[in-house]
Design an enzyme around this catalytic site. Sequence first.
Site, mmCIF file in Angstrom:
data_model
loop_
_atom_site.group_PDB
_atom_site.id
_atom_site.type_symbol
_atom_site.label_atom_id
_atom_site.label_comp_id
_atom_site.label_asym_id
_atom_site.label_seq_id
_atom_site.Cartn_x
_atom_site.Cartn_y
_atom_site.Cartn_z
ATOM 1 N N ASP A 17 59.516 2.081 30.790
ATOM 2 C CA ASP A 17 59.002 2.367 29.461
ATOM 3 C C ASP A 17 57.676 1.558 29.287
ATOM 4 O O ASP A 17 56.995 1.556 28.461
ATOM 5 C CB ASP A 17 59.717 1.643 28.431
ATOM 6 C CG ASP A 17 60.287 0.718 28.305
ATOM 7 O OD1 ASP A 17 59.798 -0.391 29.025
ATOM 8 O OD2 ASP A 17 61.103 0.261 27.231
ATOM 9 N N GLU A 74 57.338 -1.980 29.681
ATOM 10 C CA GLU A 74 57.268 -3.247 29.311
ATOM 11 C C GLU A 74 57.363 -4.252 30.500
ATOM 12 O O GLU A 74 57.838 -3.885 31.572
ATOM 13 C CB GLU A 74 58.684 -3.519 28.576
ATOM 14 C CG GLU A 74 58.588 -3.008 27.173
ATOM 15 C CD GLU A 74 59.872 -3.328 26.163
ATOM 16 O OE1 GLU A 74 60.830 -3.968 26.838
ATOM 17 O OE2 GLU A 74 60.015 -2.925 25.108
ATOM 18 N N LYS A 122 17.883 -6.714 22.898
ATOM 19 C CA LYS A 122 18.877 -5.604 23.014
ATOM 20 C C LYS A 122 19.417 -5.483 21.602
ATOM 21 O O LYS A 122 19.836 -6.402 20.961
ATOM 22 C CB LYS A 122 19.946 -5.866 24.086
ATOM 23 C CG LYS A 122 21.078 -5.034 24.227
ATOM 24 C CD LYS A 122 21.844 -5.371 25.157
ATOM 25 C CE LYS A 122 23.228 -5.979 24.723
ATOM 26 N NZ LYS A 122 24.087 -6.218 25.849
ATOM 27 N N ASP A 134 24.177 -11.745 33.698
ATOM 28 C CA ASP A 134 24.776 -11.343 32.199
ATOM 29 C C ASP A 134 26.221 -12.229 32.651
ATOM 30 O O ASP A 134 26.680 -12.405 33.729
ATOM 31 C CB ASP A 134 24.801 -9.936 32.067
ATOM 32 C CG ASP A 134 24.850 -9.652 30.563
ATOM 33 O OD1 ASP A 134 25.046 -10.604 29.879
ATOM 34 O OD2 ASP A 134 24.689 -8.662 30.079
#
Length: 295
Positions: A37, A39, A192, A220
């Site tokens: 599932d 997990e 920007k 960056d």
Amino acid sequence: MDDFCVVAGPSSKEIAKKMAEELRARLVDVEYKKFPDGENYVRISEPWIAKFAVLVQTTSPPQDSNLMQLFLISDLLREMGSRVVAVVPYLAYARQHRMYLNGEAISVRTVAKLLEASGVVRFLTVDIHNVEGLGYFSIPANSLSAVPVLAEYVKSNVDTSNLIAIAPDEGAKVRVETFATRVGCDYLIMEKSRDRVTGKVSSHFKGEVQLNGKNAIIVDDLISTGGSIAEASRILKMNGVADIRVACTHAVLADSAASRMKEAGVKEIIATDTIPSQYSKVSVSHLLSDFIRRL
Ligand code: R5P
């Protein structure tokens, strides 16, 4: 720290191995699997770890799963009697360090709380998106800069004679200054703006710039969609720049970020191994090991 080992989280096995070698420390492996599932399951089969456990686990995509593994392993190590030093080369959710629009969750604060609740007593990362994020930790928390190792790589592997470093936004100002000083080149800073709803980026230079025939390297902290870099490249090309490279710490590379940047004229992406990929040309393991050694 006198008695410690390095625990290799599932997302950072390579870097943990390098750190264990550099620190001459025992490397502890974590067994893990996903249940049908979705997990996570983790297990450390050794009965005793060490007084301190340096747990290395990056939180690149799938962020939520990698974070959950980090919490599970940390809590387990605490149960086993260790004090956990979390080394998270790339810290997810760090871009939301404040509310930009009313009602937004400050996600880095939640992550900091969850780390502490899982038993982390000390936190270390690389180039956190904004140092304000460290302020949400009540345990000692540090962010190391990868700029020196990126600059070193560029100096040895790129022709720097006609190179100019570019900050794609004001937030990258200190980063580009340090980078340019180390490489020995000039730099420019772009302005920007980002539409907070659509995410669309628009950039420009303040005033006239002379870039005809220059080679540029955009510096960056991270590349996610590649939108910021593609927009910066468009402006650079418009101003007559010849070759464009990118040097970044975290190549998150969501969706088709790499091809988007390539189409915009980026010739090379130079990134570290905070997020392992084909662009990881520089390792931050030494940087992290040096810091751990001094604790
Ligand atoms: C923004 O302030 C960061 O430094 C990066 O420029 C940005 O997060 C990159 O995102 P994207 O690649 O989606 O434009």
